[in-house]
Write an enzyme that holds these catalytic residues in place. Structure first.
Site, PDB file in Angstrom:
ATOM      1  N   GLU A  93      38.541  43.676  30.869  1.00 56.63           N
ATOM      2  CA  GLU A  93      37.793  43.093  31.991  1.00 56.63           C
ATOM      3  C   GLU A  93      38.382  43.469  33.348  1.00 56.63           C
ATOM      4  OE1 GLU A  93      38.702  38.806  31.298  1.00 56.63           O
ATOM      5  OE2 GLU A  93      37.029  38.898  29.890  1.00 56.63           O
ATOM      6  N   VAL A  94      39.705  43.523  33.409  1.00 52.79           N
ATOM      7  CA  VAL A  94      40.351  43.748  34.697  1.00 52.79           C
ATOM      8  C   VAL A  94      39.942  45.094  35.292  1.00 52.79           C
ATOM      9  CG1 VAL A  94      42.436  44.865  33.807  1.00 52.79           C
ATOM     10  CG2 VAL A  94      42.541  43.577  35.936  1.00 52.79           C
TER      11      VAL A  94
END
Lengths: 256, 331, 331, 256
Positions: free
Chosen positions: A51-52
């Site tokens: 996600e990052v």
């Protein structure tokens, strides 16, 4: 016959569930181990997303979190978080792994609170990207330790939708993703009935008694007519896996 | 959304009461090419009690810790903070009294230190102190704000309880008949962002994942940009593809080496895991969690004369070690 | 939107009839890490008559001319093309019969050669051959497609006649009460894009303005990526911040040096102004405009045995001169 | 007294209208010359944006088009076109310059077609980013050669909205930007009445007779009670300007 921990068993079952060429959202811990294990065993073209903003990173040492710089090292791209999450909505993510404090008979997951959110007994950290994965990933695999307090009849709060109330509820809600395809626990494999969308025991792991599953499930669990037994982890599978977590940070004995 | 408008919001439940005000704020500000360097103190002084603030980075990566450190030192009150995932800094903001409300998708320490007991003690007493959205939901709030639209459709959160608790409106697409949810935009009063490099005009270059910082820079009415290193404008013009924060968004530029410490800055330094571990374990072991954090704030936030003295408390060895582990050639 | 679905669209007037089909197309394709190199012929063979195709670049910058050249050589028919601003290539696509419809914000040659007489002769005979949207309107069609939503709100085009001719629905934001227009998403069957570099898996790095290529790569169901230079995957991993087309979007990678010629490729070569000038002036001076372009196509598109022979017609001096003027160190 | 061409006059009037620190969308030709001229004369902190993805480029030689690589050289950033256009919608663009085949009494602009779009006498290139600038730029300046066929009572097609039907029509349409603030022609300066939002003659250039303006305007043009005369371009203004277009590509005599 080789011995293995519940965590090792679940990771290997997760790994076997992955296919070459799939795009996979895998959080820290067992899911990430499953994805890397699959890459080493049978899926060299499988890509992991974080996600990052990590795309197909090369993971040398297991990161504490999949949100830190270490986890995105040697990525082929480092997109913004919003773009990572939108890949889900566009259909680019074939598999998302999830877990949670509570999982119910329809595959709904709660990671927000024990008790009502307005007046919680315990406030939990929350969705993170879990709701988005549950909403839009092409398919979802749940990996969870099998215990009564986790496998509940109805979650206190639907953080991440499975099949909601069952039947066609998920489709009627307008959701895009395929929903939960498989629940992998240390006792067996559970899937969902095509009509009722209720969790059903489809396979037991070697040496596990059906009774134990029922004892450790907080609701009436249907059993498939052709209940299978899973193939025990092979020496090779275990060797490869243990090479990935030599400090036993995630593969420790017992609960995970 | 200044203090007053924030109240209106609480009344209407709409985080976007003042779409027009947020637009006007950008129309009226001086966006031109000028030297925007300010001290950390001057920059944070732009923040008013009750403001809505977006925090850059994600979990404990590229958190603008220096700006938060100064916000707490200046005793700001009643702020609403937006962050994709809240980490240790959420504990500090709650206990210091600066944060009235956290809007985030996830709130805890690092993965290895379990659920934040501080978040629990606040959110279990008053659930309104922690507004939860999915990560895409939060991302789209800032994205819509950045695009200059009051809301944006999404397939996320449909059928979940977040749909209800976040008060999201349903929407049927008139072209396709698809059911979607509308995520209301947010235009924070101030975005605080930390970049690896920037020039004096506010052209920022973030390396590694930009997280939601590019969206926040455009969505916010004002931007405070702290940076590891101020570089010459000619360097920016040599590498325009790497500029992801354009100068006209930015109101203050502060050169602040190790500005994310003890969190990490991609390509520059890793987190000070040892120190974070001590903190995390200390919090787990302590009887009085709030008291533990108050002690930490006293020691690390209030007592140091300036940010360099704060960094000195981690020590040269920690800075060198995390730099050795974290640096890569690119930034 | 294959030929059949396209017809449905004509009937319903909705360019997004098949939001679900476009989603399913991405779900089902093999997005993994694999060698995606194909010849130009093989790549363009993926395009079916009646397809909707987005063209990368803008006006005459980074146009994927090589792919268009092959589309025309393969005698594709009834295609709908999307491009932010159409330039000379629009004339070629119309006259060759490949383009049934252009969806763009602007259609002409270069600024200095006035209004395209070819566009006029087609659009004045049948206005449906040229669908006009504002540049933001067209951008948002692809943006919505890239985001996986069927439509997106905007303040552009309100109160103009484009609002009516583009058949845009009004929308009132339930949170702010603002009036907006909804731009329907487009998910082209195929996006054709030219990048400065890419690896064999389809990780593309575009330098200079990416125009709408990043949006198109995500919005399209298939992507053909031509590139000046195929580089090693390790180079991509050394410079991940520069990767703006991720591999999982891409279905075919073709190394095609001077693939934009006689248009320009940022950092690599400028337009062949002299040749474009000859073409533009020749078109202005000729009695029979269509005949002039047909002659040009015959000479430059149909007769050459391959793309290198096509480039040879511009000559070594032209390639060297435009490279000398256009190259910069970065890409 | 110095002589100058209509183009030179308009560029200098455009330059004078710009303030230091403004963010300006300026297309190729006279608008770009006005913006660069202002930077050199009195607005060093003014920044120019181009739709293609140029932010504050250094323009050494005048580009043929503001969409080519030459025009974005030495930019501080090279954003995607969609982001450039969204800067308008977010309020970042203080001034946008426009022109067009037809301009009407309410400042609406037509660059799409002569005659009805369904059956055009002449199909024109279209909006490009003009509609977006007219919709959302904080203010718009029009630069145009003054002739009857351009200044019409009502445009055949509203490509770019001015004040639409006048009065509050623009606000009622929900538009964000301030609309057309000023029309600069080779004869004078025109602004819009605060109530009716109708074009009004507010200033004449030196040596221009009011009659000529009325002759060359296709509708009844109100005249401001305090009609002013503009200050002729100074030697310095002309010298700086002529240095910018030594080939006289845009500053040629007569129409432009």
């Amino acid at each position: 016959m080789s011995t293995y921990t519940p965590a090792e068993l679940c990771v290997i079952m997760g790994s076997r569930s992955l296919k070459d060429g799939q795009i996979v959202f895998a959080g820290a811990g067992l899911p990430l181990l499953s994805a890397i294990h699959a890459q080493k065993m049978h899926a060299p073209g499988l890509a992991i997303l974080f996600e990052v903003g990590g795309v197909a990173p090369r993971i040398e040492s297991l990161p504490r979190s999949t949100n830190e710089a270490r986890s995105v090292r040697r990525s082929v791209a480092t997109p913004a978080t919003v773009d990572m999450m939108l890949y889900l909505q566009r259909g680019f993510v074939d598999v998302g792994f999830l877990g949670g404090a509570q999982i119910d008979r329809h595959g709904n997951i709660n990671s927000s609170c024990v008790g009502p959110l307005e007046n919680p007994k315990v406030r939990l950290p929350g969705s993170g990207g879990a709701n988005d994965i549950a909403s839009s990933a092409n398919r979802v695999f749940i990996i969870s330790y099998h215990e009564k307090r986790r496998f509940v009849d109805k979650v206190d709060f639907i953080t991440s939708p499975g099949f909601i109330d069952g039947g066609q509820a998920r489709e009627e809600a307008g959701l895009l993703g395929g929903g939960v395809e498989k629940v992998i626990t240390n006792l067996g494999i559970l899937e969902f009935d095509p009509q009722t969308r209720s969790m059903t025991l489809v396979a037991l792991h070697p040496g596990i008694a059906q009774e134990e599953v029922h004892e450790k499930t907080g609701f009436e669990l249907p059993v498939s007519d052709n209940l299978e037994e899973t193939l025990a982890p092979s020496e090779e599978e275990l060797d490869v896996l243990r090479g990935l977590d030599q400090e036993r940070r995630y593969l420790k004995k017992g609960d995970f | 959304m200044n203090g007053q408008n924030q109240d209106e919001q609480e009344q209407t439940g709409s985080p976007n009461m003042n779409y027009r005000n947020s637009h006007q704020a950008v129309v009226e500000k001086n966006k031109g090419i000028r030297d925007k360097r300010k001290t950390l103190q001057e920059s944070v002084a732009m923040i008013q009690d009750g403001d809505h603030i977006s925090i850059g980075g994600l979990q404990y990566t590229r958190t603008p810790v220096g700006a938060l450190w100064e916000i707490i030192r200046q005793k700001k009150q009643g702020l609403t903070f937006y962050k994709p995932l809240m980490s240790f800094e959420g504990d500090w903001l709650f206990v210091s009294g600066a944060m009235a409300k956290a809007v985030t998708s996830w709130f805890s320490g690092g993965v290895t230190w379990g659920v934040s007991k501080i978040m629990r003690s606040f959110a279990e007493r008053d659930p309104n102190t922690f507004e939860e959205l999915s990560l895409l939901g939060l991302s789209l709030k800032l994205k819509a704000g950045a695009m200059g639209i009051p809301c944006i459709p999404t397939k996320s959160m449909l059928g979940s309880d977040l749909e209800k608790t976040a008060g999201l409106e349903r929407f049927t697409c008139p072209y396709s008949g698809e059911e979607l949810l509308l995520v209301p935009a947010v235009n924070p009063d101030v975005a605080i962002i930390h970049s690896q490099v920037a020039d004096i005009y506010g052209n920022g270059q973030i390396f590694g994942p930009p997280c939601l910082d590019i969206e926040a820079a455009k969505a916010a009415n004002k931007v405070i940009l702290t940076t590891e290193q101020i570089v010459d404008n000619e360097h920016i013009r040599d590498t325009p593809n790497s500029t992801n924060i354009p100068f006209f968004c930015v109101d203050a530029v502060v050169e602040l080496p190790f500005g994310c410490y003890p969190h990490e800055c991609y390509g520059r330094y890793e987190p000070a895991y040892e120190k974070l571990g001590e903190y995390g374990q200390g919090l787990l072991d302590s009887e009085d969690k709030i008291g533990f954090v108050e002690g930490f704030l006293e020691q690390y936030f209030y007592q140091p004369a300036d940010f360099e003295e704060y960094l000195s408390m981690f020590g040269v060895k920690s800075l060198l070690e995390t730099t050795r582990l974290g640096r890569i050639w690119q930034p």
